[in-house]
Design an enzyme around this catalytic site. Structure first.
Site, PDB file in Angstrom:
ATOM      1  N   PRO A   1      -3.029   1.237   2.309  1.00 44.47           N
ATOM      2  CA  PRO A   1      -1.902   0.907   2.965  1.00 44.47           C
ATOM      3  C   PRO A   1      -1.995  -0.279   3.899  1.00 44.47           C
ATOM      4  O   PRO A   1      -3.281  -0.614   4.490  1.00 44.47           O
ATOM      5  CB  PRO A   1      -1.541   1.970   3.886  1.00 44.47           C
ATOM      6  CG  PRO A   1      -2.975   2.785   3.962  1.00 44.47           C
ATOM      7  CD  PRO A   1      -3.746   2.613   2.924  1.00 44.47           C
ATOM      8  N   ASP A   2      -0.869  -1.204   3.960  1.00 50.98           N
ATOM      9  CA  ASP A   2      -1.068  -2.341   4.858  1.00 50.98           C
ATOM     10  C   ASP A   2      -0.833  -1.982   6.301  1.00 50.98           C
ATOM     11  O   ASP A   2      -0.783  -0.609   6.689  1.00 50.98           O
ATOM     12  CB  ASP A   2      -0.225  -3.628   4.357  1.00 50.98           C
ATOM     13  CG  ASP A   2       1.127  -3.040   4.352  1.00 50.98           C
ATOM     14  OD1 ASP A   2       1.818  -2.183   4.798  1.00 50.98           O
ATOM     15  OD2 ASP A   2       2.083  -4.118   4.029  1.00 50.98           O
ATOM     16  N   PHE A   3      -0.488  -2.746   7.247  1.00 50.25           N
ATOM     17  CA  PHE A   3      -0.301  -2.155   8.580  1.00 50.25           C
ATOM     18  C   PHE A   3       1.245  -2.005   8.877  1.00 50.25           C
ATOM     19  O   PHE A   3       1.738  -1.072   9.049  1.00 50.25           O
ATOM     20  CB  PHE A   3      -0.194  -3.447   9.705  1.00 50.25           C
ATOM     21  CG  PHE A   3      -1.594  -3.400  10.303  1.00 50.25           C
ATOM     22  CD1 PHE A   3      -2.619  -2.385  10.218  1.00 50.25           C
ATOM     23  CD2 PHE A   3      -2.126  -4.384  11.168  1.00 50.25           C
ATOM     24  CE1 PHE A   3      -3.716  -2.256  10.617  1.00 50.25           C
ATOM     25  CE2 PHE A   3      -3.536  -4.469  11.785  1.00 50.25           C
ATOM     26  CZ  PHE A   3      -4.017  -3.144  11.489  1.00 50.25           C
ATOM     27  N   ARG A   4       2.406  -2.897   8.265  1.00 52.52           N
ATOM     28  CA  ARG A   4       3.511  -3.039   8.480  1.00 52.52           C
ATOM     29  C   ARG A   4       4.567  -2.950   7.670  1.00 52.52           C
ATOM     30  O   ARG A   4       5.808  -2.531   7.908  1.00 52.52           O
ATOM     31  CB  ARG A   4       3.843  -4.664   9.161  1.00 52.52           C
ATOM     32  CG  ARG A   4       3.108  -4.917  10.387  1.00 52.52           C
ATOM     33  CD  ARG A   4       3.553  -6.412  10.880  1.00 52.52           C
ATOM     34  NE  ARG A   4       2.698  -6.459  12.048  1.00 52.52           N
ATOM     35  CZ  ARG A   4       1.312  -6.796  12.208  1.00 52.52           C
ATOM     36  NH1 ARG A   4       0.688  -7.132  11.048  1.00 52.52           N
ATOM     37  NH2 ARG A   4       0.831  -7.139  13.366  1.00 52.52           N
TER      38      ARG A   4
ATOM     39  N   GLN B   1      -8.088 -11.439   6.061  1.00 59.01           N
ATOM     40  CA  GLN B   1      -7.869 -10.684   7.206  1.00 59.01           C
ATOM     41  C   GLN B   1      -8.317  -9.198   7.127  1.00 59.01           C
ATOM     42  O   GLN B   1      -8.300  -8.555   8.019  1.00 59.01           O
ATOM     43  CB  GLN B   1      -6.335 -10.604   7.863  1.00 59.01           C
ATOM     44  CG  GLN B   1      -5.809 -11.996   8.336  1.00 59.01           C
ATOM     45  CD  GLN B   1      -4.233 -11.838   8.437  1.00 59.01           C
ATOM     46  OE1 GLN B   1      -3.898 -11.763   9.450  1.00 59.01           O
ATOM     47  NE2 GLN B   1      -3.781 -12.147   7.493  1.00 59.01           N
TER      48      GLN B   1
ATOM     49  N   ASP C   1     -11.736  -4.137   4.185  1.00 57.22           N
ATOM     50  CA  ASP C   1     -12.017  -3.476   3.078  1.00 57.22           C
ATOM     51  C   ASP C   1     -13.041  -3.737   2.311  1.00 57.22           C
ATOM     52  O   ASP C   1     -13.512  -3.055   1.331  1.00 57.22           O
ATOM     53  CB  ASP C   1     -10.791  -2.972   2.386  1.00 57.22           C
ATOM     54  CG  ASP C   1     -10.121  -4.328   1.760  1.00 57.22           C
ATOM     55  OD1 ASP C   1     -10.876  -5.165   1.235  1.00 57.22           O
ATOM     56  OD2 ASP C   1      -8.841  -4.294   1.506  1.00 57.22           O
TER      57      ASP C   1
ATOM     58  N   ARG D   1       6.056 -10.016  -0.371  1.00 60.90           N
ATOM     59  CA  ARG D   1       7.125  -9.285  -0.751  1.00 60.90           C
ATOM     60  C   ARG D   1       8.225  -9.807   0.193  1.00 60.90           C
ATOM     61  O   ARG D   1       9.539  -9.940  -0.459  1.00 60.90           O
ATOM     62  CB  ARG D   1       7.198  -7.945  -0.159  1.00 60.90           C
ATOM     63  CG  ARG D   1       7.938  -6.836  -0.617  1.00 60.90           C
ATOM     64  CD  ARG D   1       7.721  -5.384  -0.686  1.00 60.90           C
ATOM     65  NE  ARG D   1       7.004  -4.989  -1.607  1.00 60.90           N
ATOM     66  CZ  ARG D   1       6.019  -4.102  -1.510  1.00 60.90           C
ATOM     67  NH1 ARG D   1       5.548  -3.751  -0.542  1.00 60.90           N
ATOM     68  NH2 ARG D   1       5.550  -3.674  -2.795  1.00 60.90           N
TER      69      ARG D   1
HETATM   70  P1  CNA Z   1       0.610  -6.592   7.469  1.00 62.12           P
HETATM   71  O1  CNA Z   1       1.116  -6.947   8.801  1.00 62.12           O
HETATM   72  O2  CNA Z   1       0.770  -5.084   7.173  1.00 62.12           O
HETATM   73  O3  CNA Z   1       1.326  -7.467   6.381  1.00 62.12           O
HETATM   74  C1  CNA Z   1       1.134  -7.298   5.123  1.00 62.12           C
HETATM   75  C2  CNA Z   1       2.062  -8.193   4.452  1.00 62.12           C
HETATM   76  O4  CNA Z   1       1.830  -7.790   2.911  1.00 62.12           O
HETATM   77  C3  CNA Z   1       3.386  -7.670   4.664  1.00 62.12           C
HETATM   78  O5  CNA Z   1       4.333  -9.072   4.545  1.00 62.12           O
HETATM   79  C4  CNA Z   1       3.878  -6.828   3.291  1.00 62.12           C
HETATM   80  O6  CNA Z   1       5.193  -7.063   2.881  1.00 62.12           O
HETATM   81  C5  CNA Z   1       3.159  -7.623   2.133  1.00 62.12           C
HETATM   82  N1  CNA Z   1       2.861  -6.661   1.099  1.00 62.12           N
HETATM   83  C6  CNA Z   1       2.403  -5.707   1.288  1.00 62.12           C
HETATM   84  N2  CNA Z   1       1.992  -4.914  -0.119  1.00 62.12           N
HETATM   85  C7  CNA Z   1       2.607  -5.887  -0.796  1.00 62.12           C
HETATM   86  C8  CNA Z   1       2.921  -5.936  -2.251  1.00 62.12           C
HETATM   87  N3  CNA Z   1       2.364  -5.013  -3.122  1.00 62.12           N
HETATM   88  N4  CNA Z   1       3.510  -7.072  -2.708  1.00 62.12           N
HETATM   89  C9  CNA Z   1       3.924  -7.938  -2.082  1.00 62.12           C
HETATM   90  N5  CNA Z   1       3.503  -7.972  -0.693  1.00 62.12           N
HETATM   91  C10 CNA Z   1       3.143  -6.974  -0.084  1.00 62.12           C
HETATM   92  O7  CNA Z   1      -0.814  -7.040   7.252  1.00 62.12           O
HETATM   93  P2  CNA Z   1      -1.573  -8.561   7.817  1.00 62.12           P
HETATM   94  O8  CNA Z   1      -2.626  -8.616   6.875  1.00 62.12           O
HETATM   95  O9  CNA Z   1      -0.659  -9.495   7.733  1.00 62.12           O
HETATM   96  O10 CNA Z   1      -2.114  -8.345   9.078  1.00 62.12           O
HETATM   97  C11 CNA Z   1      -3.301  -8.405   9.519  1.00 62.12           C
HETATM   98  C12 CNA Z   1      -4.256  -7.287   9.970  1.00 62.12           C
HETATM   99  C13 CNA Z   1      -4.057  -6.146   8.853  1.00 62.12           C
HETATM  100  C14 CNA Z   1      -5.468  -7.519   9.849  1.00 62.12           C
HETATM  101  O11 CNA Z   1      -5.948  -7.641  11.014  1.00 62.12           O
HETATM  102  C15 CNA Z   1      -6.102  -6.302   8.914  1.00 62.12           C
HETATM  103  O12 CNA Z   1      -7.315  -6.131   9.471  1.00 62.12           O
HETATM  104  C16 CNA Z   1      -5.358  -5.309   9.083  1.00 62.12           C
HETATM  105  N6  CNA Z   1      -5.491  -4.372   7.773  1.00 62.12           N
HETATM  106  C17 CNA Z   1      -6.309  -4.506   6.750  1.00 62.12           C
HETATM  107  C18 CNA Z   1      -6.360  -3.693   5.678  1.00 62.12           C
HETATM  108  C19 CNA Z   1      -7.255  -3.943   4.609  1.00 62.12           C
HETATM  109  O13 CNA Z   1      -8.324  -4.278   4.843  1.00 62.12           O
HETATM  110  N7  CNA Z   1      -7.168  -3.598   3.344  1.00 62.12           N
HETATM  111  C20 CNA Z   1      -5.298  -2.769   5.514  1.00 62.12           C
HETATM  112  C21 CNA Z   1      -4.432  -2.448   6.789  1.00 62.12           C
HETATM  113  C22 CNA Z   1      -4.598  -3.359   7.848  1.00 62.12           C
END
Ligand code: CNA
Length: 447
Positions: A142-145, A215, A218, A332
Site C-alpha cells: 500500500p502507498d501512504f495516501r 522515495q 521496499d 492517478r
Molecule cells: P503517497 O503520498 O502515498 O502517494 C502515492 C501516489 O501514487 C498517489 O498520488 C496515488 O494516487 C498514486 N498511486 C498509487 N497507486 C497508484 C496506481 N496504481 N496507479 C496510479 N497512481 C497510483 O506516496 P509518496 O511516494 O508520494 O510519498 C512518499 C513516502 C511514501 C515516502 O517517504 C515513502 O517512504 C513512503 N512509502 C513507501 C512505500 C514503499 O516503499 N513501497 C510504501 C508506502 C509509503
C-alpha cells in the site's frame, strides 16, 4: 531536540547545502525554485519556512476533505484519457481553500504518445525517473495516501496519535513499536517487482536512464535489477541498519531478525534502539541524494511516477530540470506543478492506473515484449534477498547482544559525524552486477 530539527529552525541563511532533512511540503508544493525566496534554508540555500510534522498532519486532513468532495481515486483512475477534474483530484489544492487555487482543469494532452515519439526519435538519452509508493501498489504494497487502502488510512492498529508519528524520529525514540509493527509488513522479501519496475529497468537496459530517484523503501528497484549506481533511494531502505541515536551501524540481518520476532534490536555501543536506515521525518537524507545537483540539469526527460509529491525536499526536485525539458507525470491524479493551469510547455500527464499506463507507454515504444521476457526470466530465478539471514552468533539474538563491545573500527563511520552520509553506499546488500546497460537482459539476470 533532534539534530535535524534544530538546523531546520534556524532563521539565518545556511552555507551551501551539505545535508538535507526529510519534511512535508505544504509550502513548497507548487513552487518553482525561483518562487522559494521566502522559504527558509533549503536545497536552494534560500530562506524556507519551518516545516513541522503537524504541517503534514494538516495536509493530510485537508486532503481527506478534498477527497470527500471528489470522486474516489478508483473512479479518477478510470479517466485516463479525460482531463482531470481539479475538484476530483485527491491531491488537488483547488478544493482545499489553499492559496494556490485553480479554476481551470489541468489537461492531459495525449502526452504519452508525444513523449514516446521523442524517445523513439532519440531525443531523450538522459532520462531521470522520480518515483513514489504508487509504483509498488501493483506489487501489493500500500502507498501512504490513497484513501481506503493507503497506510495512513489504516493505522488504527498501530496505536499512534497521528499518522506520521510512525515515521517521526522523536516518536520512535520514545516508542519504536509502531514503526516496528509496520516494518514487519514492509520488510523486503515478500513482494516482487512489477511491470513498472521492469519498465524502468528497461530504460536502463536501453542506455537511457540517467538516474532513478525513488522515495520507496521496499527495495524493489534493486530486486528488479536497476543497478545501484543508477539508483538514489532518497528515503533510505531496510538494507542497512544503525543505532537511531549514535548511528553505529548494526547488521541489517540481525535487525530484521529481531524486528520480525517482536524484539527490539539495541545498539551494542550505547544501548539505544537500532532501526533500519529508513529516513524518518527530521532525519538526514542520504548523501547520494545530492547527485540531483548534477543529474537534473543534465536530464532531457523527466518521468514522475506514482507519487503525491508531498514530501520535501524530494518533491521540489521536479522543478529543477531545465525549463525546456519535457516532464511526464504518470499518476492517478495531477500532483505538484501538474495541478497548475496551464501546464508548463513540455509538461505532459497521463492519469489513471500506473501499470496500465506504463504498459501502453511500453507498447508505444515497442518495448513490451522485451519487458515481458525480462519479467518471465526473472520469475524463474530466485530473487536474491536484499538482507540475508542473520549469522548465527552462538545462539544469541540481537537483543541479547546488548552491552557486548564492538570492534573499535565499527564506530569509525561517516554516520557518527554530524551531517554525515547516510546510506550513500548500500555496501554489501547490493544485488546488481549489471554494469553494462547494453548487456543481455537474460544473461544479466542469470548472474
Ligand atoms: P503517497 O503520498 O502515498 O502517494 C502515492 C501516489 O501514487 C498517489 O498520488 C496515488 O494516487 C498514486 N498511486 C498509487 N497507486 C497508484 C496506481 N496504481 N496507479 C496510479 N497512481 C497510483 O506516496 P509518496 O511516494 O508520494 O510519498 C512518499 C513516502 C511514501 C515516502 O517517504 C515513502 O517512504 C513512503 N512509502 C513507501 C512505500 C514503499 O516503499 N513501497 C510504501 C508506502 C509509503
Amino acid at each position: 531536540m533532534n539534530r535535524s530539527r534544530s538546523s531546520w529552525d534556524k532563521k539565518a541563511p545556511q552555507p551551501p547545502v551539505t545535508r538535507i532533512t526529510r519534511s512535508s511540503s505544504s509550502q513548497a508544493r507548487h513552487t518553482d525554485p525561483a518562487e522559494t525566496k521566502d522559504s527558509g534554508p533549503g536545497i536552494y540555500g534560500k530562506q524556507r519556512k519551518k516545516q513541522t510534522d503537524s504541517a503534514l498532519a494538516q495536509d493530510l486532513s485537508q486532503m481527506s476533505v478534498s477527497e470527500q468532495g471528489g470522486l474516489p481515486a478508483s473512479h479518477v483512475g478510470d479517466c485516463s484519457s479525460e482531463p482531470v477534474q481539479a475538484g476530483q483530484s485527491s491531491g488537488s489544492r483547488s478544493d482545499q481553500g489553499s492559496p494556490t487555487t485553480f479554476a481551470a482543469k489541468p489537461k492531459s494532452r495525449g502526452g504519452l504518445a508525444s513523449v514516446a515519439r521523442l524517445v523513439k526519435l532519440g531525443r531523450c538519452k538522459n532520462v531521470v525517473v522520480v518515483a513514489g509508493a504508487g509504483i509498488s501498489t501493483a506489487s501489493g504494497i500500500p502507498d501512504f495516501r490513497t484513501p481506503g487502502t493507503g497506510l495512513y488510512a489504516n493505522l488504527e492498529k498501530y496505536n499512534i496519535p497521528y499518522p506520521e508519528a510512525i515515521f517521526n524520529i522523536d516518536y520512535f525514540s520514545n516508542d519504536p513499536q509502531p514503526f516496528f509493527s509496520l516494518a514487519k509488513a514492509l520488510y523486503p522479501g515478500s513482494h516482487r517487482p512489477n511491470y513498472i519496475h521492469f519498465f524502468i529497468r528497461m530504460l536502463h537496459h536501453k542506455g537511457l536512464l540517467l538516474r532513478m530517484y525513488t522515495q520507496n523503501i521496499d527495495g524493489l528497484e534493486k530486486l528488479c535489477g536497476i543497478p545501484d549506481d543508477k539508483l538514489v533511494e532518497a528515503h533510505g531502505s531496510f538494507a542497512t541498519a544503525s543505532c537511531h541515536l549514535c548511528y553505529t551501524p548494526y547488521p541489517a540481518a540481525e535487525a530484521k531478525h529481531a524486528i520480525m520476532n517482536d524484539n527490539v534490536p539495541t545498539c551494542s555501543f550505547c544501548a539505544a534502539t537500532v532501526k533500519p536506515d529508513v529516513v524518518f521525518f527530521g532525519e538526514d537524507l542520504p548523501q547520494k541524494y545530492f547527485l540531483h545537483t548534477e543529474d537534473f540539469p543534465k536530464a532531457d526527460l523527466l518521468i514522475i511516477m506514482g507519487t503525491s509529491l508531498q514530501i520535501e525536499p524530494f518533491a521540489s526536485l521536479v522543478n529543477t530540470v531545465r525549463s525546456t525539458v519535457p516532464r511526464l507525470l504518470l499518476n492517478r491524479h495531477a500532483v505538484g506543478p501538474f495541478e497548475k493551469v496551464p501546464l508548463r510547455r513540455g509538461d505532459h500527464m497521463e492519469l489513471g492506473d500506473l501499470e496500465d499506463t506504463v504498459r501502453r507507454f511500453a507498447e508505444m515504444l515497442g518495448w513490451n515484449d522485451e519487458i515481458e521476457e525480462l519479467m518471465r526470466s526473472q520469475e524463474t530465478l530466485n530473487i536474491p534477498a536484499l538482507i540475508s539471514s542473520p549469522p548465527s552468533v552462538s545462539g544469541q539474538t540481537p537483543c541479547q547482544s546488548r552491552g557486548v563491545s564492538e570492534p573499535p573500527g565499527r564506530m569509525e563511520t561517516s554516520k557518527s559525524r554530524p551531517g554525515a552520509q547516510r546510506g550513500a553506499s548500500s555496501g554489501s546488500e547490493e544485488t546488481d552486477s549489471e554494469t553494462d546497460s547494453k548487456s543481455s537482459v537474460s544473461s544479466s539476470l542469470s548472474n
